[in-house]
Design a protein around this motif. Sequence first.
Motif, PDB file in Angstrom:
ATOM      1  N   ILE A  13       0.825  -1.223   0.000  1.00 51.69           N
ATOM      2  CA  ILE A  13       0.000   0.000   0.000  1.00 51.69           C
ATOM      3  C   ILE A  13       0.857   1.271   0.000  1.00 51.69           C
ATOM      4  O   ILE A  13       0.314   2.371  -0.086  1.00 51.69           O
ATOM      5  N   LYS A  65       8.966   8.067   3.806  1.00 51.27           N
ATOM      6  CA  LYS A  65       9.121   6.676   3.361  1.00 51.27           C
ATOM      7  C   LYS A  65       7.869   5.847   3.633  1.00 51.27           C
ATOM      8  O   LYS A  65       7.320   5.883   4.725  1.00 51.27           O
ATOM      9  N   PRO A  67       6.124   1.847   3.648  1.00 47.77           N
ATOM     10  CA  PRO A  67       6.618   0.578   4.213  1.00 47.77           C
ATOM     11  C   PRO A  67       7.343  -0.276   3.177  1.00 47.77           C
ATOM     12  O   PRO A  67       7.033  -0.225   1.989  1.00 47.77           O
ATOM     13  N   LEU A  68       8.299  -1.065   3.651  1.00 50.74           N
ATOM     14  CA  LEU A  68       9.060  -1.973   2.781  1.00 50.74           C
ATOM     15  C   LEU A  68       8.863  -3.403   3.254  1.00 50.74           C
ATOM     16  O   LEU A  68       8.915  -3.677   4.455  1.00 50.74           O
ATOM     17  N   ALA A  69       8.643  -4.307   2.319  1.00 48.64           N
ATOM     18  CA  ALA A  69       8.423  -5.711   2.678  1.00 48.64           C
ATOM     19  C   ALA A  69       9.738  -6.350   3.110  1.00 48.64           C
ATOM     20  O   ALA A  69      10.789  -6.076   2.528  1.00 48.64           O
ATOM     21  N   THR A  70       9.690  -7.175   4.142  1.00 47.39           N
ATOM     22  CA  THR A  70      10.868  -7.915   4.601  1.00 47.39           C
ATOM     23  C   THR A  70      10.494  -9.378   4.792  1.00 47.39           C
ATOM     24  O   THR A  70       9.477  -9.672   5.440  1.00 47.39           O
ATOM     25  N   ASN A  80      14.771  -1.604   5.938  1.00 46.67           N
ATOM     26  CA  ASN A  80      14.500  -0.543   6.922  1.00 46.67           C
ATOM     27  C   ASN A  80      15.677  -0.388   7.873  1.00 46.67           C
ATOM     28  O   ASN A  80      16.161   0.710   8.134  1.00 46.67           O
ATOM     29  N   GLU A 255       8.343   8.038   8.610  1.00 46.41           N
ATOM     30  CA  GLU A 255       7.634   6.899   8.014  1.00 46.41           C
ATOM     31  C   GLU A 255       6.489   6.444   8.906  1.00 46.41           C
ATOM     32  O   GLU A 255       6.535   6.594  10.130  1.00 46.41           O
ATOM     33  N   VAL A 257       4.515   3.490  10.718  1.00 45.00           N
ATOM     34  CA  VAL A 257       5.123   2.300  11.306  1.00 45.00           C
ATOM     35  C   VAL A 257       4.387   1.013  10.939  1.00 45.00           C
ATOM     36  O   VAL A 257       4.827  -0.072  11.281  1.00 45.00           O
ATOM     37  N   HIS A 258       3.275   1.149  10.211  1.00 49.14           N
ATOM     38  CA  HIS A 258       2.616  -0.077   9.763  1.00 49.14           C
ATOM     39  C   HIS A 258       3.396  -0.663   8.582  1.00 49.14           C
ATOM     40  O   HIS A 258       4.302  -0.028   8.036  1.00 49.14           O
ATOM     41  N   GLY A 259       3.018  -1.882   8.199  1.00 57.78           N
ATOM     42  CA  GLY A 259       3.716  -2.542   7.107  1.00 57.78           C
ATOM     43  C   GLY A 259       3.049  -2.323   5.760  1.00 57.78           C
ATOM     44  O   GLY A 259       2.282  -1.365   5.583  1.00 57.78           O
ATOM     45  N   THR A 260       3.336  -3.226   4.837  1.00 53.09           N
ATOM     46  CA  THR A 260       2.900  -3.047   3.452  1.00 53.09           C
ATOM     47  C   THR A 260       1.446  -3.491   3.225  1.00 53.09           C
ATOM     48  O   THR A 260       0.927  -3.356   2.123  1.00 53.09           O
ATOM     49  N   ALA A 261       0.826  -4.051   4.251  1.00 50.23           N
ATOM     50  CA  ALA A 261      -0.583  -4.502   4.195  1.00 50.23           C
ATOM     51  C   ALA A 261      -0.890  -5.245   2.897  1.00 50.23           C
ATOM     52  O   ALA A 261      -1.775  -4.839   2.132  1.00 50.23           O
ATOM     53  N   ASP A 263      -2.597  -7.700   2.253  1.00 42.01           N
ATOM     54  CA  ASP A 263      -3.987  -8.168   2.127  1.00 42.01           C
ATOM     55  C   ASP A 263      -4.910  -7.131   1.487  1.00 42.01           C
ATOM     56  O   ASP A 263      -5.953  -7.483   0.949  1.00 42.01           O
ATOM     57  N   ASN A 271      -5.478   3.268   4.555  1.00 40.71           N
ATOM     58  CA  ASN A 271      -5.609   4.511   5.325  1.00 40.71           C
ATOM     59  C   ASN A 271      -4.279   5.270   5.301  1.00 40.71           C
ATOM     60  O   ASN A 271      -3.279   4.779   5.824  1.00 40.71           O
TER      61      ASN A 271
HETATM   62  P1  NAI Z   1       1.006  -4.749   8.266  1.00 37.34           P
HETATM   63  O1  NAI Z   1       1.114  -3.508   9.097  1.00 37.34           O
HETATM   64  O2  NAI Z   1       1.370  -4.616   6.840  1.00 37.34           O
HETATM   65  O3  NAI Z   1      -0.506  -5.293   8.324  1.00 37.34           O
HETATM   66  C1  NAI Z   1      -1.185  -5.665   9.533  1.00 37.34           C
HETATM   67  C2  NAI Z   1      -2.694  -5.425   9.357  1.00 37.34           C
HETATM   68  O4  NAI Z   1      -2.955  -4.019   9.399  1.00 37.34           O
HETATM   69  C3  NAI Z   1      -3.243  -5.913   8.008  1.00 37.34           C
HETATM   70  O5  NAI Z   1      -4.529  -6.422   8.201  1.00 37.34           O
HETATM   71  C4  NAI Z   1      -3.308  -4.651   7.160  1.00 37.34           C
HETATM   72  O6  NAI Z   1      -4.324  -4.672   6.173  1.00 37.34           O
HETATM   73  C5  NAI Z   1      -3.594  -3.579   8.216  1.00 37.34           C
HETATM   74  N1  NAI Z   1      -3.025  -2.280   7.837  1.00 37.34           N
HETATM   75  C6  NAI Z   1      -1.729  -1.898   7.943  1.00 37.34           C
HETATM   76  N2  NAI Z   1      -1.589  -0.651   7.492  1.00 37.34           N
HETATM   77  C7  NAI Z   1      -2.792  -0.222   7.108  1.00 37.34           C
HETATM   78  C8  NAI Z   1      -3.275   0.999   6.543  1.00 37.34           C
HETATM   79  N3  NAI Z   1      -2.477   2.047   6.311  1.00 37.34           N
HETATM   80  N4  NAI Z   1      -4.592   1.077   6.222  1.00 37.34           N
HETATM   81  C9  NAI Z   1      -5.415   0.052   6.474  1.00 37.34           C
HETATM   82  N5  NAI Z   1      -5.027  -1.116   7.015  1.00 37.34           N
HETATM   83  C10 NAI Z   1      -3.726  -1.261   7.314  1.00 37.34           C
HETATM   84  O7  NAI Z   1       1.893  -5.862   9.009  1.00 37.34           O
HETATM   85  P2  NAI Z   1       2.391  -7.286   8.485  1.00 37.34           P
HETATM   86  O8  NAI Z   1       1.310  -7.974   7.718  1.00 37.34           O
HETATM   87  O9  NAI Z   1       2.948  -7.910   9.698  1.00 37.34           O
HETATM   88  O10 NAI Z   1       3.627  -6.983   7.518  1.00 37.34           O
HETATM   89  C11 NAI Z   1       3.532  -6.993   6.084  1.00 37.34           C
HETATM   90  C12 NAI Z   1       4.891  -6.610   5.517  1.00 37.34           C
HETATM   91  O11 NAI Z   1       5.249  -5.284   5.916  1.00 37.34           O
HETATM   92  C13 NAI Z   1       6.058  -7.509   5.963  1.00 37.34           C
HETATM   93  O12 NAI Z   1       6.873  -7.751   4.843  1.00 37.34           O
HETATM   94  C14 NAI Z   1       6.812  -6.668   6.989  1.00 37.34           C
HETATM   95  O13 NAI Z   1       8.169  -6.974   7.057  1.00 37.34           O
HETATM   96  C15 NAI Z   1       6.579  -5.269   6.421  1.00 37.34           C
HETATM   97  N6  NAI Z   1       6.721  -4.197   7.432  1.00 37.34           N
HETATM   98  C16 NAI Z   1       7.383  -3.081   7.060  1.00 37.34           C
HETATM   99  C17 NAI Z   1       7.502  -2.025   7.943  1.00 37.34           C
HETATM  100  C18 NAI Z   1       8.231  -0.808   7.510  1.00 37.34           C
HETATM  101  O14 NAI Z   1       8.633  -0.697   6.359  1.00 37.34           O
HETATM  102  N7  NAI Z   1       8.448   0.181   8.379  1.00 37.34           N
HETATM  103  C19 NAI Z   1       6.928  -2.087   9.304  1.00 37.34           C
HETATM  104  C20 NAI Z   1       6.190  -3.299   9.562  1.00 37.34           C
HETATM  105  C21 NAI Z   1       6.107  -4.318   8.659  1.00 37.34           C
END
Ligand code: NAI
Length: 332
Positions: A13, A65, A67-70, A80, A255, A257-261, A263, A271
Amino acid sequence: MPHTISLIPGDGIGPEVSRAVQQIIEAAGIAIRWEETSAGGDIEITDFMKSPAVLSILKNRVALKGPLATAVATGPPSLNVQLRKALDLYANVRPVENLAGVASRYQNVDMVLIRENTEDLYAGLEHTVVPGVVESLKIITERASTRIARFAFEYARKWGRKRIHAIHKANIMKMSDGLFLTSIRKVAEQYPEIEYQEMIIDNACMQMVLNPCQFDMLLLTNLYGDIMSDLAAGLVGGLGVVPSGNIGETCAIFEAVHGTAPDIAGQGIANPTALLMSAIMMLRHINETQAALDIERALQKVYTQGKNLTRDVGGSATTADFTEAVIRELRT
Ligand code: NAI
């Protein structure tokens, strides 16, 4: 003169929320020339210091920045973490507070977590001792502990914060967490106007869910900071509504702090709030204080009205609906 800022849209995302934030900042009337760059996951890089992202940020000093997949358990080190190390972004700043309109069991949460960003178990020093036994090295230095302590106390002074809790497990890790604490104590003595306290990490987690309002600022090593800042975010609605900044002596990356979502990627329902809040921190960092305030107010208005919120915070709006609503508020 427009600001030139490096932009790493990121994966999943990331590009969707980055685009939304760019549109909102443009509507706030700030002239920014975005230098879009890749963090390097898609190209072969032998020297990370020469990656396009590092070169761009070294030049521009400031980046936004996505999010970046890891990969988990296998694959190369997290991009990151590599970025933070390469640019020596030693202070991770995570403000956590309630956003009106976002459901939470707690009210009046208002704290800032300062996490040391360069060492501890994130040093990435792991090896196999003998087959079936691996070792991870927890690196704590006086230099990095003193530097992050000084950053935290200066931050408290600048933003009028009153109290800092250092979080540790020095009753067990007497040497590593012990050195972290003794380094902080020396710095704390130089800031008598700021109350200094210490708390063991397990108790701190319990205190955090019992009564988060007792905390003003928390100062933590890398791993404890990572975990406790997500815990704190959960108290005010989750990772979708909290920002972060990674700050060094010369450069800074802001940045979400959530990930790439993965799903929901590509569905237009992500969001952008967390990245937008990070961009507000970034605007303050580059002294665009009025624009930061204007966007903050517009964002708060959209949340208070509650009509254009995305699914993750209980609404049904798309990313575009939400973005347009913030822009409309900015213009009224
Ligand atoms: P995630 O944060 O991507 O997702 C967890 C849940 O939160 C999912 O159901 C997702 O749909 C929801 N979500 C997250 N951000 C959202 C947004 N902006 N709007 C709506 N819903 C949102 O965590 P997950 O699944 O553990 O990680 C996915 C990938 O992201 C992994 O490759 C991980 O390494 C990476 N990651 C990267 C980060 C960074 O670049 N700072 C931080 C955390 C994870």
